[in-house]
Enzyme design. Structure first.
Site, PDB file in Angstrom:
ATOM      1  N   GLU A  80       0.851  -1.169   0.065  1.00 38.35           N
ATOM      2  CA  GLU A  80      -0.011  -0.152  -0.075  1.00 38.35           C
ATOM      3  C   GLU A  80       0.872   1.119  -0.052  1.00 38.35           C
ATOM      4  O   GLU A  80       1.118   1.870   0.804  1.00 38.35           O
ATOM      5  CB  GLU A  80      -1.070  -0.233   1.014  1.00 38.35           C
ATOM      6  CG  GLU A  80      -1.968  -1.307   0.991  1.00 38.35           C
ATOM      7  CD  GLU A  80      -2.978  -1.533   1.902  1.00 38.35           C
ATOM      8  OE1 GLU A  80      -3.176  -0.633   2.845  1.00 38.35           O
ATOM      9  OE2 GLU A  80      -3.575  -2.609   2.081  1.00 38.35           O
ATOM     10  N   GLU A 130      -9.691   3.866   0.562  1.00 35.56           N
ATOM     11  CA  GLU A 130      -9.697   3.996   1.804  1.00 35.56           C
ATOM     12  C   GLU A 130      -8.816   5.062   2.429  1.00 35.56           C
ATOM     13  O   GLU A 130      -8.930   5.789   3.353  1.00 35.56           O
ATOM     14  CB  GLU A 130      -9.733   3.027   2.583  1.00 35.56           C
ATOM     15  CG  GLU A 130      -8.353   2.123   2.372  1.00 35.56           C
ATOM     16  CD  GLU A 130      -8.255   0.705   2.900  1.00 35.56           C
ATOM     17  OE1 GLU A 130      -9.226  -0.017   2.955  1.00 35.56           O
ATOM     18  OE2 GLU A 130      -7.154   0.042   3.075  1.00 35.56           O
ATOM     19  N   GLU A 142      -7.516  -6.735  -2.995  1.00 38.13           N
ATOM     20  CA  GLU A 142      -6.989  -5.410  -3.006  1.00 38.13           C
ATOM     21  C   GLU A 142      -5.369  -5.491  -3.498  1.00 38.13           C
ATOM     22  O   GLU A 142      -5.100  -5.325  -4.696  1.00 38.13           O
ATOM     23  CB  GLU A 142      -7.297  -4.901  -1.388  1.00 38.13           C
ATOM     24  CG  GLU A 142      -6.840  -3.481  -1.154  1.00 38.13           C
ATOM     25  CD  GLU A 142      -6.718  -3.082   0.275  1.00 38.13           C
ATOM     26  OE1 GLU A 142      -6.006  -4.067   1.075  1.00 38.13           O
ATOM     27  OE2 GLU A 142      -7.182  -2.043   0.648  1.00 38.13           O
ATOM     28  N   HIS A 196     -17.575 -11.190   6.156  1.00 35.01           N
ATOM     29  CA  HIS A 196     -16.190 -10.409   6.067  1.00 35.01           C
ATOM     30  C   HIS A 196     -15.692 -11.177   7.041  1.00 35.01           C
ATOM     31  O   HIS A 196     -16.154 -11.331   8.282  1.00 35.01           O
ATOM     32  CB  HIS A 196     -16.572  -8.731   6.568  1.00 35.01           C
ATOM     33  CG  HIS A 196     -15.221  -8.210   6.636  1.00 35.01           C
ATOM     34  ND1 HIS A 196     -15.046  -7.484   7.937  1.00 35.01           N
ATOM     35  CD2 HIS A 196     -14.125  -8.043   5.776  1.00 35.01           C
ATOM     36  CE1 HIS A 196     -13.874  -6.877   7.663  1.00 35.01           C
ATOM     37  NE2 HIS A 196     -13.359  -7.334   6.658  1.00 35.01           N
ATOM     38  N   HIS A 197     -14.354 -11.418   6.604  1.00 36.90           N
ATOM     39  CA  HIS A 197     -13.484 -12.286   7.650  1.00 36.90           C
ATOM     40  C   HIS A 197     -12.089 -11.482   7.730  1.00 36.90           C
ATOM     41  O   HIS A 197     -11.376 -11.881   7.027  1.00 36.90           O
ATOM     42  CB  HIS A 197     -13.052 -13.832   7.166  1.00 36.90           C
ATOM     43  CG  HIS A 197     -14.405 -14.524   7.202  1.00 36.90           C
ATOM     44  ND1 HIS A 197     -14.440 -15.872   6.449  1.00 36.90           N
ATOM     45  CD2 HIS A 197     -15.477 -14.470   7.698  1.00 36.90           C
ATOM     46  CE1 HIS A 197     -15.663 -16.359   6.614  1.00 36.90           C
ATOM     47  NE2 HIS A 197     -16.137 -15.579   7.270  1.00 36.90           N
ATOM     48  N   GLU A 198     -12.070 -10.325   8.689  1.00 40.49           N
ATOM     49  CA  GLU A 198     -10.729  -9.950   8.867  1.00 40.49           C
ATOM     50  C   GLU A 198      -9.956 -10.588   9.771  1.00 40.49           C
ATOM     51  O   GLU A 198     -10.631 -11.286  10.925  1.00 40.49           O
ATOM     52  CB  GLU A 198     -11.010  -8.334   9.529  1.00 40.49           C
ATOM     53  CG  GLU A 198      -9.740  -7.714   9.921  1.00 40.49           C
ATOM     54  CD  GLU A 198      -8.871  -7.514   8.838  1.00 40.49           C
ATOM     55  OE1 GLU A 198      -8.973  -6.711   7.912  1.00 40.49           O
ATOM     56  OE2 GLU A 198      -7.634  -7.891   9.070  1.00 40.49           O
TER      57      GLU A 198
END
Ligand code: NOJ
Ligand code: CA
Length: 687
Positions: free
Chosen positions: A183, A490, A484, A385-387
């Protein structure tokens, strides 16, 4: 049809036999082969010490000059010199295959393959084949190791593969080994000023030639970075594993393909299917359950800090708010709703730890059964959603139960997440215990493969954030639908500088060459926590739905911002998400791009054009439209006073009739863009 033939070429004068002992031996060979159309040619030879070297030319001009091949091993002598080149085996292949979903329906896979057998002189006589697949728009090569007594295991300390770029030029790259993984904003430097870079790294040579270095089909190997050895010579730099070896394999084994996409224009890089072609065909059979989708979600709220993932007064994932999103999705024709923060585990220190997560148990104010039933009743997919906080070890203990629960509730897609600093992910080691790991080391590659396979068993598609880089595995495993792996939207929500106007024009020609990205476009809201807010106009936000390909694509803004702006929102509702064709009309890395795509399920075409901080006037010939047919062009363009800094919202929405004979003038504001939907009007031909 596969034609086999053998081709040998004579050694050049400079390619001497191995010094001393080899005097009596025959001169070494040069193995060479060209793409079926003759554009790209590869040569492999050994130097005087038996070091294998490859080089690449395009239309006779050098692209890669003599570059090394080989390995340093951690438990055996290196595989680097003393090799004898065997007779290459050359074959060609030409087939067309169909994607179950994608940026185009059919893909031609036409290449020349050259297998170069390399055998060590001396007692060990270890064997390593290098297999090249040579295309019109580049090549891939990989190492293949047959099973052999002298090399039962391949424990790689260093991969010695080099890429010596022949020409000077500029490079677009993000740094390797930094804490925030993939990122980062793209650097634009001279090629000989690159540091340690991740791939894809894209260069534009002085002659105008474009080259992008990446890899394909990385299932059980460490991710490859590039470290600049000197000048324009780069060497593979593998992401560390759990031991001294970056990669541990047993022979027989193969490495991922090292890829070079080589084209005249930047746009042709985007049109290239080389990475997908180098992957294996679908092994999952009928994947009708993998559905390209547009989705909304309880998400931007958290990034703006209006709501929280964790429990408490600001908890976002409540039953009521979920139902509001499901109703909105059903009303406006969205296929999916993502809800983050639905499951317990967010209250402690989740970032880089993840131990507290349950992937089956919901927070008490989120009635999962009721929400899932509402989704089914409305015909909307509830995206789970599995963070994991980077904790792959912990996730693997529960993923089977989690996917089974999802299947029972009718959920066919999950967004996974691995938020942890580089080196701070966790995997199960050979001792069965958790170990800290890099996101792109071999152990994490193996983790992701276990997740992909477990999810496939339960008909679940995966959108991985903080992922392993994309190497085209979606061809073999079409449930690995998107990811991603770059700076997403974000960043422009947070209290720090966000993505600058050139960011998307960089992504299209770098990260996006690897595969789809869940960039989360569609932000109209004016306030974020970042000093510059969103550095695009609204028209550019719409253009992103065409320019940045992702089969799962979010309408990422708050619902009220869409309700308040039905005009521009209409494009997000109308834009297709699965394509039959993709054409790049123009583009320069980091500056601008215009892409046209045809819907898979109708005769509609869409166009997305975007620029960096500079205003631009581009032309778009509409030759991609069916000749003689009339279309209604629904145009969403920057108003004359639009500017990403001062008037993001200044958008003109208008309609006009066009045919393939028209050439549109696209006026893009600073940080601007344009989105157009072309809808055929009847079948009539204009006289
Ligand atoms: C980072 C992801 O990119 C973002 O989309 C997600 O909301 C957070 N992690 C929490 O999982
Ligand atoms: Ca992220």
């Amino acid at each position: 049809m596969i034609a086999r033939r053998h081709l040998l070429a004579l050694a050049g004068a400079s390619l001497l036999p191995l010094g001393g002992t080899a005097a009596a031996q025959t001169a070494p060979l040069v193995a060479k082969a060209a793409s079926p159309d003759g554009t790209i040619e590869v040569q492999v030879a050994t130097d005087g010490d038996g070091r294998p070297l490859y080089s690449v030319t395009r239309l006779g001009a050098p692209v890669i000059t003599a570059s090394k091949l080989g390995f340093i091993l951690t438990d055996a002598p290196k595989l680097e010199r003393g090799f004898r080149l065997g007779a290459p085996v050359i074959r060609s292949s030409d087939e067309t295959w169909e994607q179950p979903w994608g940026e185009r329906r059919t893909i031609r896979n036409r290449f020349t393959e050259m297998r170069v057998p390399l055998t060590e002189r001396g007692a060990l006589a270890r064997r390593m084949d290098v297999v090249f697949r040579i295309y019109e728009d580049g090549l891939g090569f990989r190492y293949e190791f047959p099973q052999q007594a002298a090399l039962p295991r391949l424990n790689v300390g260093v991969e010695l593969t080099e890429f010596s770029l022949a020409e000077p030029g500029e490079a677009w790259w993000i740094p390797a080994w930094e804490w925030n993984r993939e990122e980062y904003l793209y650097n634009r430097t001279a090629i000989d000023a690159v540091g340690a870079a991740q791939t894809p790294m894209t260069v534009r040579a002085a002659s105008g030639l474009h080259v992008s270095i990446h890899e394909a089909a990385c299932e059980d190997y460490s991710g490859m970075n590039l470290s600049r050895a000197e000048g324009r010579r780069f060497r593979a730099a593998l992401t560390p594993g759990l031991s001294a070896a970056a990669v541990e394999l047993a022979t027989p084994c193969v490495t991922p393909w090292r890829t070079l996409q080589i084209t005249d224009t930047a746009g042709e890089l985007v049109e290239s299917s080389l990475i997908l072609n180098l992957n294996e065909p679908n092994v999952l059979g009928d994947v009708g359950w993998v559905k390209p989708m547009k989705y909304v979600g309880i998400w931007w709220d958290m990034h703006l800090d209006r709501k929280t993932w964790n429990s408490g007064p600001k908890h976002g994932a409540t039953t009521d708010y979920a139902i509001r999103h499901l109703d909105f999705a059903a009303q406006h024709g969205f296929d999916g709703v993502l809800i983050e923060g639905w499951n317990v585990g967010w209250d402690g220190e989740w970032f880089g730890t993840g131990w507290d997560y349950s992937f089956t148990r919901a927070y008490p104010d989120f009635d999962l059964e009721r929400v899932a039933a509402h989704a089914r009743a409305k015909g909307v997919q509830l995206i789970s959603h599995h963070e994991t906080g980077g904790n792959g070890h912990h996730y693997e203990q529960q993923m089977e139960a989690a996917f089974a629960q999802m299947a029972r509730l009718g959920q066919h897609a999950v967004k996974t997440g691995y938020v942890a600093d580089a080196g701070g992910a966790r995997v199960t080691g050979p001792d069965g215990k958790p170990h800290l790991a890099w996101h792109e080391g071999q152990p994490m590659a193996q983790h992701h493969m276990r997740v992909i396979k477990a999810a496939a068993k339960h008909k679940v598609a995966i959108n991985a954030h903080e992922p392993f880089k994309d190497t085209g595995l979606r061809r073999k495993y079409p449930n690995m639908i998107t990811r991603e792996g770059a700076r997403g939207m974000e960043f422009s929500a947070w209290g720090q500088p966000g993505n600058p106007p050139e960011h998307e024009a960089n992504l299209v020609f770098t990260r996006l060459l690897a595969g789809p990205m869940d960039y989360t476009p569609g932000i109209f809201g004016m306030e974020t926590r970042s000093p510059d807010g969103i550095a695009t106009t609204w028209a550019k936000q719409l253009a992103l739905y065409v320019a940045i390909y992702s089969p799962l694509v979010m309408a990422a803004d708050l619902l009220e911002n869409y309700e308040a702006n039905p005009g521009p929102f209409q494009f997000i509702k109308d834009v297709p998400v699965d394509w039959a064709e993709t054409r790049v009309l123009n583009g320069e890395i980091g500056d601008y791009v215009t892409i046209a795509r045809k819907d898979r399920n109708s005769d509609v075409w869409c166009l997305g054009s975007l620029t960096d901080e500079h205003p631009r006037v581009l032309t778009a010939p509409l030759t991609f439209l069916e000749a003689g047919r009339r279309y209604r062009a629904e145009i969403y363009r920057d108003a004359p006073d639009a500017d990403w800094k001062t008037k993001r919202e200044a958008i003109v929405i208008e309609r006009r009739e066009v045919t393939s004979a028209d050439v549109l003038t696209l006026r893009l504001a600073p940080g601007g863009g344009q989105a157009i939907r072309f809808v055929p009007i009847g079948r009539g031909r204009r006289q």
